[in-house]
Enzyme design. Sequence first.
Site, PDB file in Angstrom:
ATOM      1  N   GLU A 198       0.825  -1.226   0.000  1.00 38.13           N
ATOM      2  CA  GLU A 198       0.000   0.000   0.000  1.00 38.13           C
ATOM      3  C   GLU A 198       0.853   1.267   0.000  1.00 38.13           C
ATOM      4  OE1 GLU A 198      -3.094  -0.132   3.019  1.00 38.13           O
ATOM      5  OE2 GLU A 198      -4.090  -1.773   1.977  1.00 38.13           O
ATOM      6  N   GLU A 318      -5.393  -8.265  -0.592  1.00 34.21           N
ATOM      7  CA  GLU A 318      -6.117  -7.966   0.665  1.00 34.21           C
ATOM      8  C   GLU A 318      -7.555  -7.647   0.282  1.00 34.21           C
ATOM      9  OE1 GLU A 318      -4.603  -5.127   3.520  1.00 34.21           O
ATOM     10  OE2 GLU A 318      -2.525  -5.729   3.111  1.00 34.21           O
TER      11      GLU A 318
HETATM   12  O1  AHR Z   1      -5.260  -5.832   6.781  1.00 27.27           O
HETATM   13  C1  AHR Z   1      -5.200  -4.699   7.602  1.00 27.27           C
HETATM   14  C2  AHR Z   1      -4.446  -3.560   6.973  1.00 27.27           C
HETATM   15  O2  AHR Z   1      -5.201  -3.063   5.915  1.00 27.27           O
HETATM   16  C3  AHR Z   1      -3.116  -3.882   6.348  1.00 27.27           C
HETATM   17  O3  AHR Z   1      -2.072  -3.839   7.244  1.00 27.27           O
HETATM   18  C4  AHR Z   1      -2.965  -2.808   5.317  1.00 27.27           C
HETATM   19  O4  AHR Z   1      -2.221  -3.238   4.215  1.00 27.27           O
HETATM   20  C5  AHR Z   1      -4.388  -2.432   4.971  1.00 27.27           C
HETATM   21  O5  AHR Z   1      -4.590  -1.070   5.034  1.00 27.27           O
END
Ligand code: AHR
Length: 517
Positions: A198, A318
């Site tokens: 990210e 994610e």
């Molecule tokens: O999964 C929780 C968080 O969400 C992670 O650390 C991050 O990559 C995202 O913002």
Amino acid sequence: MLTRRSFSKALAAAPFIARAQQSSSAPRARIKIDTERVIGDIDPKIYGNFIEHLGRCIDDGIFKENSPLSDSNGFRRDILDAARKLNVTLIRWPGGNFSSNYHWRDGIGPRDRRPPRLEMAWGTVESNRFGTHEFMQYAEMLGAEPYICVNLGTGTWTEAQQWVEYVNGKEDTEVTRLRRQNGRRDPWKVTYWGLGNEMDGGWQMGHRDGEEYSKFALEAAKLMKWTDPSIKLIAAGSSNFAPGADWIGWNRTVMNYLKNHADYLSLHMYVGNPTNNFPEFMASSLELQDRIKISEGVINAAVSSLTPRRKVHIAWDEYNVWYRARGEGREKGRNILEEHYNLEDALVVATFLNSSVNNAHIIKIANMAQLVNVIAPIFSNDKGIYLQTIYYPLQLFANNTRGKALQLYVDSPKYRSRQFDEVPYLDSSASLDNGSLVINVVNRHGDQAVETDFELEDKQFAGPVQVAEVNGPDIKSANDFTSSPVKAVTRSVAAESKRLRYSFPPHSYTMLKTKLA
Ligand code: AHR
């Protein structure tokens, strides 16, 4: 998996399912299946998961030293058993935001001599007792491929390169000697490596703009691939979809720089229901579909200048529902991001899984975030675990929806959401694997069943249809340590040679599985 016996028992305990099947004034739908209409091969890695040094995911989650529930290495046996049943194919580590200040050398060598460090992403102290060797051992016990995300926030090119060398190096060097000294003689051969996490978000330690990130990641990528040319790299694509954030521009820049080096472009997406609007929430996957299509276009545009064309796929590494345990004051400390999921969350997760299957040609990795306690399908305390509602769709997909993804013809009644004119009540996907057909259907309708006629275009049903349904008394029904009103209930129904009529109950996810001839 559920056995026939357990599904008839469970069915008896769930009269709401039987009632839904009897509805006579139900809206109607039609689904045609042609087994020659193939979208692509379903990559088993779309059933990945993720463990981060965050809250109680690793520490006090999968890893709890000296607990009677753990093995001699500190791994919780009950959690591992539940995770194994999810058939996790790929496991991402160490973050997440945590990875952007993680220095892997802190996590190797004798556990008692590792340095505790201030952990700034989630506001704790990181003991470093779970590091590279522990992760590799956990991935092996889980039966999942490891996926390591390197630190491109506060880390250096050399640090990223030497992590690949430590893990995969065959030559006799100072770095591989260190690995051997720490008890691992042979390289582990880790294929999947993330180029940061990210990096488009201002919340990220070491956040850069698109140009800066891409140039930095390109140099890291070169060194990492020169260390081990067999590795596959995942570039940090968009995660920041806030109004005003140019998420498409970010992906374009990343792809322009990394089109010769990246094998995947990562996308992240979390959704929620903060205004308590069920139909709106149930339409979340349409937005996801938009992002997939747009990103696919950006990838295609970037590689169109290459001869020969390289394949770059999407790693949707994610995804989940996350909104209650979110925001200021809820994201620092130990018991954080602990979402307690209900039925509607499980249905949204099922629509996301449908999206992965329906885009099987381009989505080749997906990781639910995360495995335990932190926005997770498994929830634990000192005494045991329970399975959250979102566990069940993931389990059903991961264990059954394999092989080729099929393009369905779906004629479903629709509704209008704030963002989309036409949201089909039925959201579906299908797969064909060795003559075994699996159809996944979510009924987005909150109170009506959708009676559906299935037609097989080119094959015949060859036996009964096994049904697994995830449902519950109410869209807000949730599981806890004492009861599980939301789970998968299974049974079997008969089909005619080419036809099947099935009534999908309101607010349900159903998997139909049968043999074709
Ligand atoms: O999964 C929780 C968080 O969400 C992670 O650390 C991050 O990559 C995202 O913002």
